[in-house]
Scaffold this motif. Structure first.
Motif, PDB file in Angstrom:
ATOM      1  N   ASP A   1       0.605  -1.400  -0.005  1.00 16.93           N
ATOM      2  CA  ASP A   1      -0.197   0.123  -0.042  1.00 16.93           C
ATOM      3  C   ASP A   1       0.806   1.439  -0.146  1.00 16.93           C
ATOM      4  OD1 ASP A   1      -2.369  -1.688   0.047  1.00 16.93           O
ATOM      5  OD2 ASP A   1      -2.524  -1.249   2.115  1.00 16.93           O
ATOM      6  N   GLY A   2       2.335   1.303   0.062  1.00 15.94           N
ATOM      7  CA  GLY A   2       2.983   2.224  -0.151  1.00 15.94           C
ATOM      8  C   GLY A   2       3.561   2.753   1.246  1.00 15.94           C
ATOM      9  N   GLU A   3       3.196   2.031   2.351  1.00 12.10           N
ATOM     10  CA  GLU A   3       3.551   2.383   3.831  1.00 12.10           C
ATOM     11  C   GLU A   3       5.043   2.278   4.032  1.00 12.10           C
ATOM     12  OE1 GLU A   3       1.625   3.831   5.858  1.00 12.10           O
ATOM     13  OE2 GLU A   3      -0.272   3.169   5.816  1.00 12.10           O
ATOM     14  N   GLU A   4       5.587   2.682   4.986  1.00 10.70           N
ATOM     15  CA  GLU A   4       6.927   2.363   5.628  1.00 10.70           C
ATOM     16  C   GLU A   4       6.553   1.470   6.601  1.00 10.70           C
ATOM     17  OE1 GLU A   4      10.082   3.988   4.649  1.00 10.70           O
ATOM     18  OE2 GLU A   4       9.112   4.931   2.972  1.00 10.70           O
ATOM     19  N   VAL A   5       7.677   0.371   6.919  1.00 11.46           N
ATOM     20  CA  VAL A   5       7.270  -0.559   7.822  1.00 11.46           C
ATOM     21  C   VAL A   5       8.649  -0.666   8.560  1.00 11.46           C
ATOM     22  CG1 VAL A   5       6.799  -3.118   8.454  1.00 11.46           C
ATOM     23  CG2 VAL A   5       5.548  -1.795   6.653  1.00 11.46           C
ATOM     24  N   ILE A   6       8.641  -0.815   9.987  1.00 12.09           N
ATOM     25  CA  ILE A   6       9.705  -1.020  10.720  1.00 12.09           C
ATOM     26  C   ILE A   6       9.623  -2.462  11.335  1.00 12.09           C
ATOM     27  CG2 ILE A   6      11.099  -0.482  12.921  1.00 12.09           C
ATOM     28  CD1 ILE A   6      10.157   2.379  12.874  1.00 12.09           C
ATOM     29  N   VAL A   7      10.428  -3.099  10.795  1.00  9.52           N
ATOM     30  CA  VAL A   7      10.633  -4.624  11.581  1.00  9.52           C
ATOM     31  C   VAL A   7      11.345  -4.631  12.644  1.00  9.52           C
ATOM     32  CG1 VAL A   7      11.280  -7.076  10.944  1.00  9.52           C
ATOM     33  CG2 VAL A   7      10.172  -5.581   8.972  1.00  9.52           C
TER      34      VAL A   7
END
Length: 368
Positions: A40-46
């Motif tokens: 969806d174009g989000e930034e994700v912190i793993v």
């Protein structure tokens, strides 16, 4: 890397973004959820300590498909100061990092508590001290309801079912009293209750999903956890499968795509559902006994799989089917993938994974 809190590394998230934070984000459900947000174009912190078999492969898959919008903070949730930087920019937290096996909890109850109990409290405290009303959505378990040995069961063909007609039709709902059984049930139950209490005590927008058996692509199951994938992996390797008990135990299995949809729906409507716990499973339409699932695996693979039977495991439930009507009413969510269709999907993914350049499904490894 940017730096936060002195010498602690923080994920290098672009200024002005509000990423999704997923603890255990390289794990089975976490990586599937991350992939949906990234698409969806989000930034994700793993946030992950990368200690479990298969998680490095899942992280590589996320990075290959989504590049520098995947931000890793390799840390352990037992270390509060190490995980704080991940919360500095996050707009919401999905908490999946956990010790997930009953057998491991029985062997190492203190470590089980430190990960599931203290680790969850650390996540809540990091969110609370972020200075924002940061949603925290927690992956709990049906094990908080105990082994359900007070329920009257009857045998019906290859399975156990409740004698009570309503329970047989809908499953077990959230009015069922909590009855922690096994150190794992206790540690996850404590975490479950802490998450709910932080909505009351600190007005943190939290919610809990008490999960049944989730299965699907990117799951590298073991005998102790992720049994649907474990059965398929054994069958694809032409290896015998061990059953604890008589195999008539019933579970409502839920495809990971449907689980991901539920977690996303909770976040979208967190203002309405904060402070609440919901059962999350396949429901009565996706209830299957272990024997029934093994028959379907034989049909899918075209091979009979040798099966051995052992003693019942402590705390095992003869029957658990989640009554998900509360979740359906609150969010409009419903499972969309039938268990036979989902099982074929997982079998295809496992077969494709084995034939890829990575070649082999990771074996379980023991970590300290």
């Amino acid at each position: 890397m940017r730096r936060a809190n002195g010498n602690l590394p923080a994920p290098a998230v672009a200024r002005g973004t509000s990423p999704i934070l997923i603890t255990g984000g390289s794990g089975f459900i976490g990586s599937n959820l991350a992939a949906r947000f990234l698409a969806d174009g989000e930034e994700v912190i793993v946030l992950d300590n990368l200690s479990r078999a298969g998680v490095a492969q899942n992280l590589a898959w996320l990075r290959e498909n989504h590049g520098d919008r995947v931000h890793l903070l390799q840390a352990d949730i037992r270390d509060l100061e190490a995980i704080r930087p991940a919360f500095s920019d996050a707009r919401a937290v999905f908490h999946f990092a956990a010790q997930t096996a009953v057998t491991t909890s029985l062997a190492e109850p203190v470590e089980d508590f430190e990960v599931n109990g203290r680790g969850t409290l650390n996540v809540l405290e990091a969110a609370r001290h972020s200075g924002r009303r940061m949603p925290v959505i927690f992956a709990s378990t049906n094990k908080v309801y105990g082994n359900l040995d007070d329920l009257s069961m009857v045998e019906a063909g290859d399975r156990y079912v409740p004698a009570d007609d309503a329970m047989r039709r809908y499953g077990i709902d959230e009015t069922r009293g909590l009855d922690f059984c096994s150190p794992y049930g206790c540690s996850k139950g404590v975490a479950d209750q802490y998450v709910l209490d932080y909505a009351k005590s600190y007005r943190l927008p939290t919610a809990v999903l008490r999960m049944s058996c989730i299965y699907g692509p990117r799951q590298f199951g073991t005998e102790d956890q992720g049994w649907v994938a474990h059965f398929l992996i054994r069958a694809l390797r032409h290896q015998a499968i061990s059953i604890f008990g008589d195999g008539k135990q019933v579970r409502d299995i839920l495809h990971v795509d449907d689980a991901v949809a539920a977690y996303r729906a909770v976040l979208c409507q967190i203002d309405r559902v904060q402070g609440q716990a919901f059962n999350l499973g396949g429901g009565a339409s996706n209830a299957v006994s272990l024997r029934g699932l093994l028959r379907e695996i034989a049909r899918i693979t075209g091979k009979d799989v040798p099966i051995s039977y052992g003693d019942w495991r402590r705390g095992d439930q003869l029957y658990f089917v989640a009554d998900t009507r509360r979740l359906q009413t609150a969010l409009g969510w419903r499972p969309t993938v039938g268990w036979r269709e989902g099982l074929r999907d997982l079998a295809l993914w496992l077969a494709e994974y084995r034939s890829s350049e990575q070649a082999e499904i990771p074996e379980r490894r023991i970590t300290a």
